[in-house]
Design a protein around this motif. Structure first.
Motif, short mmCIF file in Angstrom:
data_model
loop_
_atom_site.label_atom_id
_atom_site.label_comp_id
_atom_site.label_asym_id
_atom_site.label_seq_id
_atom_site.Cartn_x
_atom_site.Cartn_y
_atom_site.Cartn_z
N GLU A 1 -28.04 -2.06 -24.44
CA GLU A 1 -29.21 -1.18 -24.27
C GLU A 1 -28.69 0.06 -23.56
OE1 GLU A 1 -32.17 -2.96 -21.75
OE2 GLU A 1 -33.35 -3.60 -23.45
N PRO A 2 -29.36 1.21 -23.74
CA PRO A 2 -28.90 2.42 -23.07
C PRO A 2 -28.87 2.28 -21.54
CG PRO A 2 -30.61 2.93 -24.68
CD PRO A 2 -30.57 1.44 -24.55
N SER A 3 -27.97 2.99 -20.92
CA SER A 3 -27.88 3.00 -19.46
C SER A 3 -27.13 4.25 -19.02
CB SER A 3 -27.12 1.76 -18.97
OG SER A 3 -26.80 1.87 -17.60
N THR A 4 -27.56 4.82 -17.93
CA THR A 4 -26.76 5.86 -17.26
C THR A 4 -26.26 5.29 -15.93
OG1 THR A 4 -27.98 7.66 -18.29
CG2 THR A 4 -26.82 8.19 -16.25
N ARG A 5 -27.19 4.95 -15.05
CA ARG A 5 -26.83 4.55 -13.70
C ARG A 5 -26.07 3.22 -13.59
NH1 ARG A 5 -30.65 7.95 -13.65
NH2 ARG A 5 -31.22 6.75 -15.48
N THR A 6 -26.57 2.20 -14.26
CA THR A 6 -25.98 0.88 -14.03
C THR A 6 -24.54 0.86 -14.53
OG1 THR A 6 -28.18 -0.03 -14.30
CG2 THR A 6 -26.37 -1.60 -14.35
N ARG A 7 -24.35 1.29 -15.78
CA ARG A 7 -22.98 1.24 -16.32
C ARG A 7 -22.05 2.19 -15.55
NH1 ARG A 7 -20.35 4.15 -20.06
NH2 ARG A 7 -22.21 5.11 -20.92
N LEU B 1 -23.19 -7.42 -18.14
CA LEU B 1 -23.91 -7.43 -19.44
C LEU B 1 -25.31 -6.85 -19.29
CD1 LEU B 1 -24.21 -8.54 -22.45
CD2 LEU B 1 -25.25 -10.55 -21.38
N ARG B 2 -25.68 -5.97 -20.19
CA ARG B 2 -27.08 -5.55 -20.34
C ARG B 2 -27.52 -5.88 -21.75
NH1 ARG B 2 -29.97 -0.01 -18.56
NH2 ARG B 2 -29.75 -1.10 -16.59
N ASN B 3 -28.66 -6.55 -21.86
CA ASN B 3 -29.15 -6.96 -23.17
C ASN B 3 -30.68 -6.97 -23.14
OD1 ASN B 3 -29.87 -9.06 -25.36
ND2 ASN B 3 -27.70 -8.74 -25.69
N GLU C 1 -35.05 -9.47 -15.31
CA GLU C 1 -34.44 -9.18 -14.00
C GLU C 1 -33.36 -8.12 -14.09
OE1 GLU C 1 -33.59 -11.05 -10.55
OE2 GLU C 1 -34.35 -13.02 -11.12
N HIS C 2 -33.10 -7.50 -12.96
CA HIS C 2 -32.02 -6.51 -12.82
C HIS C 2 -31.52 -6.66 -11.37
CE1 HIS C 2 -29.63 -3.03 -13.21
NE2 HIS C 2 -30.50 -2.16 -13.65
N PRO C 3 -30.79 -7.75 -11.10
CA PRO C 3 -30.51 -8.09 -9.70
C PRO C 3 -29.71 -7.06 -8.92
CG PRO C 3 -29.24 -9.49 -11.21
CD PRO C 3 -30.23 -8.74 -12.04
N THR C 4 -28.76 -6.38 -9.57
CA THR C 4 -27.96 -5.43 -8.77
C THR C 4 -28.77 -4.18 -8.44
OG1 THR C 4 -26.89 -4.39 -10.71
CG2 THR C 4 -25.76 -6.27 -9.70
N GLN C 5 -29.81 -3.89 -9.24
CA GLN C 5 -30.73 -2.79 -8.89
C GLN C 5 -31.49 -3.16 -7.62
OE1 GLN C 5 -31.36 0.36 -10.46
NE2 GLN C 5 -32.51 0.69 -8.58
N ALA C 6 -31.95 -4.41 -7.56
CA ALA C 6 -32.71 -4.84 -6.38
C ALA C 6 -31.83 -4.84 -5.13
CB ALA C 6 -33.31 -6.22 -6.60
N HIS D 1 -37.31 5.13 -6.55
CA HIS D 1 -37.54 4.96 -8.00
C HIS D 1 -36.20 4.48 -8.57
CE1 HIS D 1 -38.50 5.66 -12.17
NE2 HIS D 1 -39.57 6.39 -11.94
N PRO D 2 -36.21 3.44 -9.40
CA PRO D 2 -34.92 2.98 -9.95
C PRO D 2 -34.33 3.99 -10.92
CG PRO D 2 -36.75 1.75 -10.94
CD PRO D 2 -37.34 2.59 -9.85
N LEU D 3 -35.18 4.89 -11.44
CA LEU D 3 -34.78 5.90 -12.44
C LEU D 3 -34.33 5.20 -13.73
CD1 LEU D 3 -32.84 8.38 -10.12
CD2 LEU D 3 -35.28 8.44 -10.72
N PRO D 4 -34.45 5.79 -14.90
CA PRO D 4 -34.81 7.19 -15.11
C PRO D 4 -36.30 7.45 -14.86
CG PRO D 4 -34.61 6.05 -17.22
CD PRO D 4 -34.17 5.08 -16.18
N ARG D 5 -36.57 8.69 -14.43
CA ARG D 5 -37.93 9.14 -14.16
C ARG D 5 -38.36 10.02 -15.35
NH1 ARG D 5 -38.66 13.78 -10.40
NH2 ARG D 5 -36.49 14.29 -10.80
N1 CP Z 1 -31.94 1.99 -12.90
C1 CP Z 1 -31.28 1.74 -14.08
O1 CP Z 1 -31.07 0.59 -14.47
O2 CP Z 1 -30.89 2.86 -14.74
P1 CP Z 1 -30.12 2.86 -16.13
O3 CP Z 1 -31.04 2.29 -17.17
O4 CP Z 1 -29.78 4.30 -16.39
O5 CP Z 1 -28.88 2.00 -15.99
#
Ligand code: CP
Length: 309
Positions: A53-59, A106-108, A134-139, A265-269
């Motif tokens: 799945e798309p990601s900026t911050r996590t990856r 992994l993101r799925n 869940e998104h544990p590392t965000q928390a 905010h976890p973003l994206p906003r």
């Molecule tokens: N907060 C967060 O998971 O951002 P991304 O979707 O850009 O990784």
């Protein structure tokens, strides 16, 4: 041996308060270290990322974290450029990546995907976001940001607003907050209240109020955690249009907040926080994103080193 060595991180529910506190203190340690010292933590180690799945911050923060501690990272950022496109299974892809790396993320889009992949992987696997689950590392980074910016978590009044049904960061945050003595107020449109199948687990750790109105709570909050309405997870676009733009945090809201209250905010906003709020001293969401690099570096350092670092 440290608790995290070779451990999968699938749900924040698998971590207790003492373990969370270890991650925060190791994050503080990394922030204070000389860069030459940091680079020893993961020297010669590789992170393999699989993002479906798309990601900026996590990856990128995982990659930045690995570089910070002297390791390397590579992986799949777009399933269309991998052999998944030819029909290769997730299971085979995970097995291959485990052979190339020391730790996987992994993101799925499927709930349960990370737990399934962790059973297959011979290397520790971190959940970088699984479906609406869940998104544990965000928390971990959210809790670290609260602790860092407010100097405590216990005793705070925390409002969580927006899409509480589909936003996976909300679930991990609520499970994580269950380790602390906090007042939680959930604010959302009626159709985006937290899912009833999760309330049992959330209520094991904390009690909360639910409302559609931010006005009821805004003057008392220490932390306002804003979330995006997750358009991509709505089965019906018409339902999304009904709730789009339900809450917008602008100057009118800022004026009602306590002087030292923070906005996360976890973003994206999208449009749920006006861009003119960004320069306000309340706005901590970009700092929160930056802390993610350091909390992930600490977590990777603990997973990769038997006796810590
Ligand atoms: N907060 C967060 O998971 O951002 P991304 O979707 O850009 O990784």
């Amino acid at each position: 041996m440290n608790d995290f060595f070779n451990k999968d991180i699938i749900s924040i529910q698998d971590l207790d308060k003492a373990q969370l506190e270890v991650i925060y203190s190791e994050t503080d340690k990394i922030l204070e270290m000389e860069s030459s010292q940091r680079r020893e933590i993961a020297r010669g180690k590789a992170l393999g990322y699989l993002f479906f799945e798309p990601s900026t911050r996590t990856r990128l923060s995982f990659q930045a974290a690995m570089a910070l501690i002297g390791g390397t990272s590579f992986g799949i950022a777009d399933a269309n450029s991998s052999s998944i496109q030819k029909g290769e299974s997730l299971a085979d892809t995970v097995k291959i990546m485990a052979g190339y790396s020391d730790v996987l993320v992994l993101r799925n889009s499927l709930d349960g995907s990370s737990r399934y992949a962790a059973e297959i992987s011979e290397k520790p696997l971190i959940n970088g976001g699984s479906g609406t689950e869940e998104h544990p590392t965000q928390a971990i980074q959210d809790l670290y940001t609260i602790r860092k910016e407010k100097q405590k978590i216990d005793g705070l009044k925390i409002g969580i607003i927006g899409d509480l049904k589909y936003g996976r960061t909300v679930y991990s945050l609520l499970y994580g907050l269950g380790n602390y003595d906090v007042d939680v107020h959930l604010i959302s449109p009626e159709s985006l209240k937290i899912r009833s199948d999760s309330t049992y687990d959330i209520k094991k750790g904390l009690s909360y109020t639910e409302s559609t109105s931010l006005d009821e709570y805004i003057e008392d909050l220490d932390v306002l955690y804003v979330t995006r309405i997750q358009k991509e997870r709505f089965p019906d676009e018409e339902e999304y249009m009904k709730v789009k733009g339900s809450y917008v945090i602008g100057q009118d809201i800022i004026k009602k907040m306590k002087d030292d209250a923070i906005i996360l905010h976890p973003l994206p906003r999208l449009d749920e926080i006006s861009s003119d709020v960004d320069s306000s001293p309340h706005a901590k969401y970009f700092k929160q994103a930056e802390y993610g690099k350091f909390t992930r570096a600490a977590l990777l350092g603990l997973i990769l080193n038997k006796d810590g670092f």
